[in-house]
Write an enzyme that holds these catalytic residues in place. Structure first.
Site, short mmCIF file in Angstrom:
data_model
loop_
_atom_site.label_atom_id
_atom_site.label_comp_id
_atom_site.label_asym_id
_atom_site.label_seq_id
_atom_site.Cartn_x
_atom_site.Cartn_y
_atom_site.Cartn_z
N GLY A 153 0.76 -1.09 -0.04
CA GLY A 153 0.01 -0.21 -0.06
C GLY A 153 0.91 1.28 0.10
O GLY A 153 1.83 1.21 -0.94
N ALA A 154 0.36 2.24 0.84
CA ALA A 154 1.14 3.67 0.78
C ALA A 154 2.45 3.56 1.24
O ALA A 154 3.18 4.54 1.04
CB ALA A 154 0.55 4.79 1.71
N ASP A 213 -2.69 -3.27 -9.95
CA ASP A 213 -2.45 -3.57 -11.50
C ASP A 213 -1.32 -2.81 -12.01
O ASP A 213 -0.79 -3.32 -13.21
CB ASP A 213 -3.79 -3.40 -11.93
N1 LIG Z 1 -2.06 5.59 -0.57
C1 LIG Z 1 -1.03 5.31 -1.49
N2 LIG Z 1 -0.34 6.22 -1.81
C2 LIG Z 1 0.79 6.13 -2.73
N3 LIG Z 1 1.11 5.05 -3.24
C3 LIG Z 1 0.18 4.18 -3.14
C4 LIG Z 1 -0.85 4.21 -2.15
N4 LIG Z 1 -1.58 2.86 -2.16
C5 LIG Z 1 -0.93 2.17 -3.05
N5 LIG Z 1 0.10 2.70 -3.74
C6 LIG Z 1 1.20 2.25 -4.60
O1 LIG Z 1 0.45 1.03 -5.42
C7 LIG Z 1 1.16 -0.19 -4.90
C8 LIG Z 1 -0.04 -1.35 -4.93
O2 LIG Z 1 -0.86 -0.98 -3.73
P1 LIG Z 1 -1.67 -2.17 -2.74
O3 LIG Z 1 -0.40 -2.83 -2.20
O4 LIG Z 1 -2.57 -1.35 -2.13
O5 LIG Z 1 -1.97 -3.09 -3.98
P2 LIG Z 1 -3.47 -4.12 -3.96
O6 LIG Z 1 -3.61 -4.36 -2.51
O7 LIG Z 1 -2.94 -5.43 -4.83
O8 LIG Z 1 -4.21 -3.28 -4.68
P3 LIG Z 1 -5.43 -3.77 -5.80
O9 LIG Z 1 -5.40 -5.28 -5.78
O10 LIG Z 1 -6.67 -3.29 -5.02
O11 LIG Z 1 -5.28 -2.90 -6.95
C9 LIG Z 1 1.82 0.05 -3.59
O12 LIG Z 1 3.00 -0.69 -3.64
C10 LIG Z 1 2.27 1.59 -3.92
O13 LIG Z 1 3.34 1.71 -4.78
#
Ligand SMILES: Nc1ncnc2c1ncn2[C@@H]1O[C@H](COP(=O)(O)OP(=O)(O)OP(=O)(O)O)[C@@H](O)[C@H]1O
Ligand SMILES: [Mg+2]
Length: 308
Positions: free
Chosen positions: A222-223, A252
């Protein structure tokens, strides 16, 4: 050419309303329809950077046609398997006070003939692709071993397979050792059977998954950023400060960025900078899986890489 597989695509319909009253007639202020589903989002990002993409998955009904039209419009190849059921619609209702109500459809029924046809389409479609992306979950009645079988078929044809799924579909396919897997923290917990409370736990779990023989384990956090593990290196890529507007499609965007950076022959550090920069740029706009390219370029240069 990259093949993307979206087994359960959707039309994501977003309404805005003043206040929602259950049990009453509710008039919406605005409505927006977009083609959704994780593999569709990967397709969108790759097309923005000019990559050739072939989109696969199940599509049916007029909602399916809407997705097919959109995929053609953005210049990707349609290689969908048509079914009698209708592609689902997912509804988001945004109220002025900030409440968000989601209505999610279960997805269409896929019969055995359609399922068999999908496997034939898949084998043909990936022939002239070098990378195959398997993203998201599947309609309820699809056998849980589907990704397991698709990965083995693709590996058999010497393709690089990227797996970004969750729940039972992820757990049942991980032992096929795809080229890259992109779990988030919850998915990494499910895969490793460990509770992850911090970076050290995540490193342990990622090493455990990589130790099975998966060349690239990319854990999105995430962030905070991305943890990366291969058989020689452990890196953490830190997200530069950004104002998050909409995080849909960020996982994605990581997948699409990895494919592009790897294809360009970048080293692991630069691949990770691209994964973080492009996904962080995605969250700065309201549209999902639409990358503001100038912002992405600036962010890529600001990503800090820490070696462990
Ligand atoms: N709040 C945020 N601010 C900045 N970058 C973010 C944020 N949320 C996600 N990212 C970027 O996106 C990437 C992927 O996010 P995340 O880990 O939430 O993926 P996910 O849970 O697989 O999401 P989804 O499957 O819903 O697309 C993170 O590693 C980061 O680089
Ligand atoms: Mg994800």
């Amino acid at each position: 050419m990259v093949a993307t597989v979206t087994l359960n695509p959707a039309i994501d319909k977003t309404y805005t309303a003043s206040t929602l009253h259950p049990g009453e007639v509710n008039r919406m202020n605005t409505v927006k329809n977009i083609a959704g589903g994780k593999g569709i989002n990967v397709t969108k990002v790759l097309r923005q950077y000019g990559y050739q993409v072939r989109a696969l998955g199940f599509l049916g009904g007029y909602t399916g046609s809407m997705i097919e039209d959109y995929i053609k419009e953005i210049g990707a190849e349609c290689y969908f398997t048509h079914i009698k059921g209708s592609t689902r619609v997912n509804i988001n209702i945004l109220e002025e006070d900030g409440y968000v109500t989601e209505l999610l459809e279960p997805g269409p029924f896929v019969d055995s003939e359609e399922f068999k046809r999908f496997f034939e389409d898949f084998s043909r479609a990936i022939e002239d692709c070098d990378t195959v992306v398997l993203s998201g979950s599947a309609p309820e009645n699809i056998p849980v071993f589907i990704y397991h079988d698709l990965i083995l078929r693709a590996k058999n044809q010497k393709k690089k397979v990227i797996l970004d799924s969750s729940g039972k579909f992820l757990i049942e396919s991980i032992n096929t050792c795809p080229f890259m897997v992109k779990p988030n923290i919850l998915e990494l917990e499910a895969l490793s059977g460990r509770k992850i409370r911090g970076l050290d736990d995540a490193i342990g779990a990622a090493l455990q998954i990589g130790g099975r023989g998966i060349p690239h384990v990319v854990v999105s956090m995430g962030a905070s950023g991305i943890l990366y593990v291969n058989d020689r290196k452990i890196y953490f890529a830190k997200v530069p400060p950004v104002k998050a507007v909409n995080t849909i499609g960020c996982g994605d965007s990581v997948v699409a960025a990895f494919i592009m950076a790897y294809d360009q022959g970048m080293d692991v550090r630069d691949i990770l900078k691209h994964c973080v920069g492009i996904s962080a740029a995605n969250v700065t706009t309201f549209d999902s899986a639409v990358i503001p390219m100038k912002t992405a370029k600036e962010l890529i240069n600001k990503v800090e890489i820490i070696k462990y």
